[in-house]
Design an enzyme around this catalytic site. Structure first.
Site, PDB file in Angstrom:
ATOM      1  N   VAL A 117     -49.150 -23.796  -7.808  1.00  0.00           N
ATOM      2  CA  VAL A 117     -47.753 -24.172  -8.035  1.00  0.00           C
ATOM      3  C   VAL A 117     -47.194 -24.833  -6.779  1.00  0.00           C
ATOM      4  O   VAL A 117     -47.284 -24.269  -5.680  1.00  0.00           O
ATOM      5  CB  VAL A 117     -46.911 -22.949  -8.416  1.00  0.00           C
ATOM      6  CG1 VAL A 117     -45.453 -23.350  -8.620  1.00  0.00           C
ATOM      7  CG2 VAL A 117     -47.472 -22.283  -9.660  1.00  0.00           C
ATOM      8  N   VAL A 162     -43.992 -27.965  -5.422  1.00  0.00           N
ATOM      9  CA  VAL A 162     -43.001 -29.015  -5.663  1.00  0.00           C
ATOM     10  C   VAL A 162     -42.905 -29.841  -4.391  1.00  0.00           C
ATOM     11  O   VAL A 162     -42.798 -29.289  -3.283  1.00  0.00           O
ATOM     12  CB  VAL A 162     -41.620 -28.425  -6.016  1.00  0.00           C
ATOM     13  CG1 VAL A 162     -40.592 -29.549  -6.161  1.00  0.00           C
ATOM     14  CG2 VAL A 162     -41.685 -27.606  -7.298  1.00  0.00           C
ATOM     15  N   ARG A 166     -34.828 -28.646  -5.433  1.00  0.00           N
ATOM     16  CA  ARG A 166     -33.485 -28.411  -5.980  1.00  0.00           C
ATOM     17  C   ARG A 166     -33.113 -29.412  -7.086  1.00  0.00           C
ATOM     18  O   ARG A 166     -31.973 -29.788  -7.230  1.00  0.00           O
ATOM     19  CB  ARG A 166     -32.431 -28.431  -4.865  1.00  0.00           C
ATOM     20  CG  ARG A 166     -32.570 -27.245  -3.908  1.00  0.00           C
ATOM     21  CD  ARG A 166     -31.558 -27.318  -2.791  1.00  0.00           C
ATOM     22  NE  ARG A 166     -31.840 -28.427  -1.891  1.00  0.00           N
ATOM     23  CZ  ARG A 166     -32.701 -28.369  -0.890  1.00  0.00           C
ATOM     24  NH1 ARG A 166     -33.371 -27.266  -0.647  1.00  0.00           N
ATOM     25  NH2 ARG A 166     -32.910 -29.428  -0.119  1.00  0.00           N
ATOM     26  N   THR A 201     -38.379 -24.886 -12.230  1.00  0.00           N
ATOM     27  CA  THR A 201     -37.884 -24.197 -13.416  1.00  0.00           C
ATOM     28  C   THR A 201     -38.462 -24.810 -14.689  1.00  0.00           C
ATOM     29  O   THR A 201     -38.852 -24.080 -15.620  1.00  0.00           O
ATOM     30  CB  THR A 201     -36.349 -24.259 -13.460  1.00  0.00           C
ATOM     31  OG1 THR A 201     -35.827 -23.607 -12.292  1.00  0.00           O
ATOM     32  CG2 THR A 201     -35.801 -23.569 -14.699  1.00  0.00           C
ATOM     33  N   GLU A 217     -44.761 -17.543  -1.137  1.00  0.00           N
ATOM     34  CA  GLU A 217     -43.421 -17.111  -0.727  1.00  0.00           C
ATOM     35  C   GLU A 217     -42.911 -16.141  -1.797  1.00  0.00           C
ATOM     36  O   GLU A 217     -42.511 -16.570  -2.881  1.00  0.00           O
ATOM     37  CB  GLU A 217     -42.478 -18.303  -0.581  1.00  0.00           C
ATOM     38  CG  GLU A 217     -42.878 -19.279   0.513  1.00  0.00           C
ATOM     39  CD  GLU A 217     -41.918 -20.451   0.616  1.00  0.00           C
ATOM     40  OE1 GLU A 217     -41.001 -20.384   1.455  1.00  0.00           O
ATOM     41  OE2 GLU A 217     -42.090 -21.413  -0.159  1.00  0.00           O
ATOM     42  N   TYR A 233     -40.384 -16.008  -7.112  1.00  0.00           N
ATOM     43  CA  TYR A 233     -40.722 -15.791  -8.516  1.00  0.00           C
ATOM     44  C   TYR A 233     -39.936 -14.686  -9.217  1.00  0.00           C
ATOM     45  O   TYR A 233     -40.060 -14.519 -10.424  1.00  0.00           O
ATOM     46  CB  TYR A 233     -42.223 -15.548  -8.641  1.00  0.00           C
ATOM     47  CG  TYR A 233     -43.014 -16.785  -8.270  1.00  0.00           C
ATOM     48  CD1 TYR A 233     -43.174 -17.825  -9.175  1.00  0.00           C
ATOM     49  CD2 TYR A 233     -43.542 -16.938  -6.997  1.00  0.00           C
ATOM     50  CE1 TYR A 233     -43.861 -18.977  -8.841  1.00  0.00           C
ATOM     51  CE2 TYR A 233     -44.241 -18.091  -6.638  1.00  0.00           C
ATOM     52  CZ  TYR A 233     -44.393 -19.103  -7.566  1.00  0.00           C
ATOM     53  OH  TYR A 233     -45.066 -20.243  -7.219  1.00  0.00           O
ATOM     54  N   PHE A 277     -56.605 -16.560  -6.729  1.00  0.00           N
ATOM     55  CA  PHE A 277     -57.025 -17.542  -7.726  1.00  0.00           C
ATOM     56  C   PHE A 277     -56.111 -18.756  -7.664  1.00  0.00           C
ATOM     57  O   PHE A 277     -55.095 -18.744  -7.033  1.00  0.00           O
ATOM     58  CB  PHE A 277     -57.044 -16.932  -9.130  1.00  0.00           C
ATOM     59  CG  PHE A 277     -55.798 -16.167  -9.504  1.00  0.00           C
ATOM     60  CD1 PHE A 277     -54.686 -16.826 -10.002  1.00  0.00           C
ATOM     61  CD2 PHE A 277     -55.742 -14.787  -9.350  1.00  0.00           C
ATOM     62  CE1 PHE A 277     -53.540 -16.128 -10.348  1.00  0.00           C
ATOM     63  CE2 PHE A 277     -54.612 -14.072  -9.702  1.00  0.00           C
ATOM     64  CZ  PHE A 277     -53.510 -14.729 -10.196  1.00  0.00           C
TER      65      PHE A 277
END
Length: 424
Positions: A82, A84, A90, A95, A119, A123, A424
């Site tokens: 994951v 960005v 922002r 999302t 971080e 989540y 993973f």
């Protein structure tokens, strides 16, 4: 600016993965590691967000089976990769990916989603709770000694080549036998046995290549294994090498099958003693072990081991009813939960859980709520390592019927701490 969210195609892998690498600092991974993750990628579960031709967001999922209290292996989505792009923060990119991903997990009939977080603050707002922790340590083996159980001297140790297919298969069989006994462990699907063997030289930090030692009984039956590295260091007084523990596994060291210590406990102690005694070393670095790992009770001075705990596996109940039915409970429980879940509203409302050590039923109910909490707290407590009463002390769980919280806390507990053996 308009961005597009879509499933990744194999032809887009390199650019997609490059976006991920940049988000994690920009250092290119080794060709070996990059190739492994491409081989394991499930492209139909890999998402990307594009701004024109530029990939600005990544997210993937792996199809796992995870051990839960009671020993069942439950289908779970392993959320991974994951990121960005810093240029697109922002703007709702994360999302959107989380929304699409959890909808897909639900459609696939997986009751759970799990992840490890770079971080941990990210989540919680998507319903993930920290359900398993890990222990790390720096053990001063020059000063700390081990008190091993009787019978340990009868365990035979031998080096085993990691490129030997029989050795690899033997280690995997031992790992597979251990999985049902500890919540949070993953039944490795084909190909995933390569992950703990990943050994690019650029990631060793000056340490040796991965080494392996097997523990056997007098009949030659393999009881356990350890995989480790040695990092040579020298100081004014001589050798100050560090042993780096990567993997130590025996089938089940906790349950003696006859008077005295079990063979598994003896094998565990023998492997640990071996690590303590490697020539030209004076420290053992423990990277990730369960919080209840037995080494803490074998050492002479735990202070000189500098143990520290950190979050590890984050758990999200995607289908509350199915997830709570998939595990068993330490003691009989009959509790009505009022669940809040704004991100996955199909979980909202009251659920009656009736279960014991043999199984459980969890269904919608109109009965009065007895314990109120969000799906995040259910995720934290799900594997049995985080007591509901502790979450209540933090103001995150409310008891609505006297005694219901204590009942649920005991029932949700696990005899062993949950733990994830590798990322993973």
């Amino acid at each position: 600016m308009t961005t597009e969210l879509r499933t990744l195609s194999p032809a887009e892998w390199d650019g997609w993965y490059g976006t991920l690498e940049r988000a994690f600092g920009g250092l290119a991974e080794s060709a070996e590691e990059r190739a492994l993750w491409r081989d394991l990628a499930e492209f139909d579960r890999s998402l990307g967000v594009w701004d024109g031709e530029a990939c600005v967001g990544t997210a993937g999922a792996c199809s796992f089976r995870m051990s839960v209290p009671g020993g069942a292996l439950v289908p779970a989505a392993g959320v991974t990769m994951v990121s960005v792009a810093a240029t697109h923060r922002r703007r709702g990119v994360l999302t959107r990916m989380m929304r699409r991903q959890l909808d897909d997990v639900r459609e696939r009939g997986e009751a759970l989603a799990v992840l490890t977080a770079s971080e941990p603050a990210i989540y919680g707002r998507f319903g993930y709770g920290v359900g398993a922790f890990e222990t790390r340590a720096e053990i001063d083996t020059a000063r700390v000694h081990l008190a091993v159980p009787d019978g340990t001297d009868g365990v035979r140790l031998r080096y085993a080549p990691l490129d030997d297919e029989t050795v690899r298969q033997t280690c995997e069989e031992i790992y597979a036998r251990a999985v049902p006994g500890r919540p949070g462990m993953l039944a490795r699907q084909p190909g995933w046995e390569r992950v703990p063997l990943l050994d690019p030289e650029m990631d060793r930090g000056g340490a040796s290549a991965l080494q392996c030692v097997l523990a056997e009984d007098a009949d030659g039956t393999v009881l356990g294994f350890v995989r480790f590295r040695v990092q040579p260091q020298w100081g004014p007084a001589g050798a100050e090498g560090v042993v780096v523990l990567e993997d130590l596994e025996v089938a089940d060291p906790r349950v003696p099958r006859s008077p005295g210590a079990s063979k598994d406990a003896q094998a565990y102690a023998a492997l640990l003693r071996f690590l303590f005694g490697i020539d030209l070393t004076s420290a053992l670095r423990v990277r990730s072990r369960p919080v209840d790992d037995a080494w803490q009770h074998l050492v002479s001075d735990v202070r000189r081991c500098a143990p520290r705990q950190r979050d590890w596996l984050h758990v999200r109940l995607v289908d509350v009813g199915a997830a709570l039915e998939a595990r068993t409970y330490r003691t009989p429980v009959d509790v009505v939960f009022e669940v809040q879940d704004a991100f996955c509203p199909w979980n909202e409302g009251r659920w009656r859980l009736v279960g014991d050590a043999k199984g459980a039923v969890c269904s919608r109910t109109a009965d009065p709520a007895e314990v109120a909490l969000s799906v995040r707290e259910l995720g934290a407590a799900y594997l049995g390592g985080v007591p509901l009463v502790s979450l209540a002390a933090a103001g995150r769980v409310r008891e609505l019927r006297e005694g219901a919280l204590a009942e649920a806390t005991v029932a949700f507990g696990s005899d062993v701490a949950p733990w994830l053996p590798h990322g993973f």
